[in-house]
Structure formats: structure tokens, C-alpha cells
Design a protein around this motif. Structure first.
Motif, PDB file in Angstrom:
ATOM      1  N   TYR A  63       0.835  -1.206   0.000  1.00 13.13           N
ATOM      2  CA  TYR A  63       0.000   0.000   0.000  1.00 13.13           C
ATOM      3  C   TYR A  63       0.865   1.250   0.000  1.00 13.13           C
ATOM      4  O   TYR A  63       1.764   1.421   0.814  1.00 13.13           O
ATOM      5  N   PRO A  68      -3.431   5.109  -6.160  1.00 13.47           N
ATOM      6  CA  PRO A  68      -4.799   4.784  -5.731  1.00 13.47           C
ATOM      7  C   PRO A  68      -5.040   3.275  -5.718  1.00 13.47           C
ATOM      8  O   PRO A  68      -4.633   2.559  -6.614  1.00 13.47           O
ATOM      9  N   VAL A  69      -5.706   2.804  -4.693  1.00 14.08           N
ATOM     10  CA  VAL A  69      -5.975   1.380  -4.538  1.00 14.08           C
ATOM     11  C   VAL A  69      -7.009   0.912  -5.545  1.00 14.08           C
ATOM     12  O   VAL A  69      -6.994  -0.243  -5.974  1.00 14.08           O
ATOM     13  N   GLU A  70      -7.888   1.798  -5.953  1.00 12.34           N
ATOM     14  CA  GLU A  70      -8.951   1.417  -6.872  1.00 12.34           C
ATOM     15  C   GLU A  70      -8.409   0.982  -8.233  1.00 12.34           C
ATOM     16  O   GLU A  70      -9.019   0.187  -8.930  1.00 12.34           O
ATOM     17  N   ASN A  71      -7.264   1.495  -8.624  1.00 16.15           N
ATOM     18  CA  ASN A  71      -6.680   1.153  -9.914  1.00 16.15           C
ATOM     19  C   ASN A  71      -5.674   0.007  -9.724  1.00 16.15           C
ATOM     20  O   ASN A  71      -4.494   0.239  -9.480  1.00 16.15           O
ATOM     21  N   VAL A  72      -6.148  -1.209  -9.827  1.00 16.75           N
ATOM     22  CA  VAL A  72      -5.289  -2.365  -9.572  1.00 16.75           C
ATOM     23  C   VAL A  72      -4.286  -2.605 -10.695  1.00 16.75           C
ATOM     24  O   VAL A  72      -3.367  -3.398 -10.539  1.00 16.75           O
ATOM     25  N   ASN A  74      -2.084  -0.695 -11.505  1.00 11.98           N
ATOM     26  CA  ASN A  74      -0.814  -0.112 -11.082  1.00 11.98           C
ATOM     27  C   ASN A  74       0.041  -1.091 -10.284  1.00 11.98           C
ATOM     28  O   ASN A  74       1.193  -0.808 -10.008  1.00 11.98           O
TER      29      ASN A  74
END
Length: 123
Positions: A63, A68-72, A74
């Protein structure tokens, strides 16, 4: 056409290594060369899986506030790399056992040629 070839150079290299390893396993007569072909074939499969699992501009799945966590997309999946590391360890152990068996075969039959070995076993 050249963009396709140079854009997928890892896949082409894997195919070439796979072909060399398969040739060594199928057409070479001595058992040492067959085992070396098997090792080359295994390396090509590992290279293929690692190249499939790699992503450009991806990061490890830790993390980070800046990503952003929503864009996996990445993040890179570490599972294929971990499995291939396990495959490398198993391959080295298998190669060691195979060469140990080759030494035992040579000590008993005094040959490592496949046809000669088959004739000596059946006699």
C-alpha cells in the motif's frame, strides 16, 4: 511486423529456448545432453511465465498513499514470480537427482548412450 517482433522479444526468446531444449531431449543420443535439453526447456518455461507476469510501470503490491488502490493495474501480481522461484528450486533439485542417477547408470552399465544402454539392459 518488426514492431510485433521487437515488442514481444521475450516471447520469441522463450520459443527459441523451448525449441532448443525440445530438440536436445528428442534427438540427442546421450543422456547427459537430454538432461541439459530438459534444463534449457525448463528455463524457457520459467522465462515465459515471468515475462507474461511482468507489467510496465507497475509496482509491488504494498500500500502506497501516492497510488490509488482502486486502480489495480498499477500493481504487479507477485504470485507468478513466486511460483517460478519455487519452480527454479525444484528444477535444481531435480537436476541434481538426475545427474546422480546418471552417475549410477554409468557405474553399472559403463555407457550413457541411449541405444547402447537399452541393448545392455535387455541382454
Amino acid at each position: 511486423m518488426l514492431d510485433f517482433f521487437f515488442g514481444h522479444y521475450a516471447y520469441w526468446f522463450s520459443i527459441i529456448l523451448f525449441s532448443i531444449g525440445m530438440y536436445g531431449m528428442l534427438f540427442k543420443k546421450t543422456l547427459i545432453k537430454k538432461i541439459i535439453g530438459l534444463s534449457i526447456l525448463q528455463s524457457s518455461v520459467i522465462l515465459f511465465f515471468v515475462s507474461v507476469a511482468s507489467k510496465v510501470d507497475a509496482t509491488v503490491p504494498v500500500y502506497d498513499y501516492n497510488i490509488p488502490v482502486e486502480n489495480v493495474a498499477n500493481y504487479m501480481n507477485p504470485l507468478p514470480h513466486t511460483l517460478m522461484l519455487t519452480a527454479i528450486v525444484v528444477g535444481v533439485a531435480t537436476l541434481g537427482v538426475a545427474f546422480t542417477l546418471l552417475i549410477a547408470i554409468y557405474n553399472r552399465y559403463q555407457t550413457l548412450d541411449e541405444q547402447e544402454l537399452i541393448e545392455r539392459i535387455h541382454d
